[in-house]
Write an enzyme that holds these catalytic residues in place. Structure first.
Site, PDB file in Angstrom:
ATOM      1  N   GLU A   1      23.912  27.573  55.292  1.00  0.00           N
ATOM      2  CA  GLU A   1      23.611  28.827  54.863  1.00  0.00           C
ATOM      3  C   GLU A   1      24.601  29.705  54.654  1.00  0.00           C
ATOM      4  O   GLU A   1      25.078  30.649  55.604  1.00  0.00           O
ATOM      5  CB  GLU A   1      22.508  29.448  55.944  1.00  0.00           C
TER       6      GLU A   1
ATOM      7  N   GLU B   1      14.694  33.459  64.801  1.00  0.00           N
ATOM      8  CA  GLU B   1      16.210  33.308  64.727  1.00  0.00           C
ATOM      9  C   GLU B   1      16.919  34.716  64.993  1.00  0.00           C
ATOM     10  O   GLU B   1      16.638  35.847  64.532  1.00  0.00           O
ATOM     11  CB  GLU B   1      16.514  33.149  63.436  1.00  0.00           C
TER      12      GLU B   1
END
Length: 261
Positions: free
Chosen positions: A240, A143
């Site tokens: 998130e 990521e």
């Protein structure tokens, strides 16, 4: 309509961690994700998942000494043996929890260090992790993180992540596309999703710039949610974000989108 997973590391902070599963299920989530499960036995977490009928979308491999500022070991020269041990531990949890996606953090590049050396170690370690995970049917995710929240992190851009994925060449290595980080670093989120969808293994959302609910800020998520459907993305979308107040009270965005969809 996308399928949403509650991130239990950022959401439901008003509850102890093991009680967050019940809270997420009560609010209608079908899955959860979290950063690190290692403070709790896998059996305890699995019991919460099963009790509340929740899937587990994602968690992270051990990052090193988080309290000391470490954010992964995959791209850190000299930590190869520790990295391999961390992958073994993470895959043990993945097997016990029935999870098939594992985020492996790259780590921080110290000032004055040789970026090429860190990148070479990163590729070698990712290749190892992908081989180990393949035997278990697990996908390894990487990521890009924005430098405002994570200054010094090795991986920052979507195109860099996709290039690394292609260079490693493992079918079970994918990119974790966080719309929040992408918007801060690059913008043009929809175009990046269209360009890279075949290499994306997981999507996450948060409002920009505050990392709060996705109905606040400069990104228009209803458009992006429809785009995910158009592109055929069938995975979970991880929420998130840090709720502005109580987690449940801030879920009007989810109810409104579900009604519209």
């Amino acid at each position: 309509m996308p399928r949403f997973a509650a991130n239990l590391s950022l959401m439901y902070g008003e509850h102890p961690f093991l009680d967050r599963f019940a809270a997420a299920a009560a609010d209608g989530f079908g899955a959860v994700e979290f950063l690190f499960p290692y403070e709790h036995p896998a059996t305890e977490i699995r019991a919460r998942l099963d009790e509340h009928g929740l899937a587990l979308a994602l968690f992270n491999a051990p990052p090193g000494d988080w309290g000391a500022g470490e954010r992964g070991m995959a791209g850190i020269p000299g930590r190869e043996a520790e990295f391999r041990d961390s992958i073994a531990r993470a895959l043990g949890y993945a097997g016990a929890l029935g999870n098939d996606k594992l985020h492996v953090m790259a780590g921080m590049v110290p000032a004055g260090a040789d970026p090429a050396r860190h990148r070479a170690v990163y590729l070698e370690n990712l290749a190892y992790a992908a081989r180990a995970a393949a035997a278990q049917g697990v996908t390894i995710l990487i990521e890009p993180l924005n430098p405002r929240d994570m200054p010094g992190y090795l991986l920052r851009r979507q195109d860099e992540a996709q290039a690394i994925r292609n260079e490693v060449g493992a079918a079970n290595l994918k990119v974790q596309f966080d719309c929040y980080h992408c918007q801060i670093v690059e913008g043009d989120v929809a175009t990046k999703l269209r360009r890279d969808i075949d290499g994306i293994g997981h999507i996450q959302i948060a409002g920009v710039p505050g990392r709060h609910e996705p109905d606040v800020g400069e990104l228009h998520y209803p458009y992006l949610f429809d785009l995910m459907d158009e592109l055929g993305y069938g995975g979970w979308v991880g929420c998130e974000y840090r709720p502005r107040a109580g987690t449940s009270a801030g879920l009007g965005w989810l109810k409104a989108y579900a009604s519209r969809a």
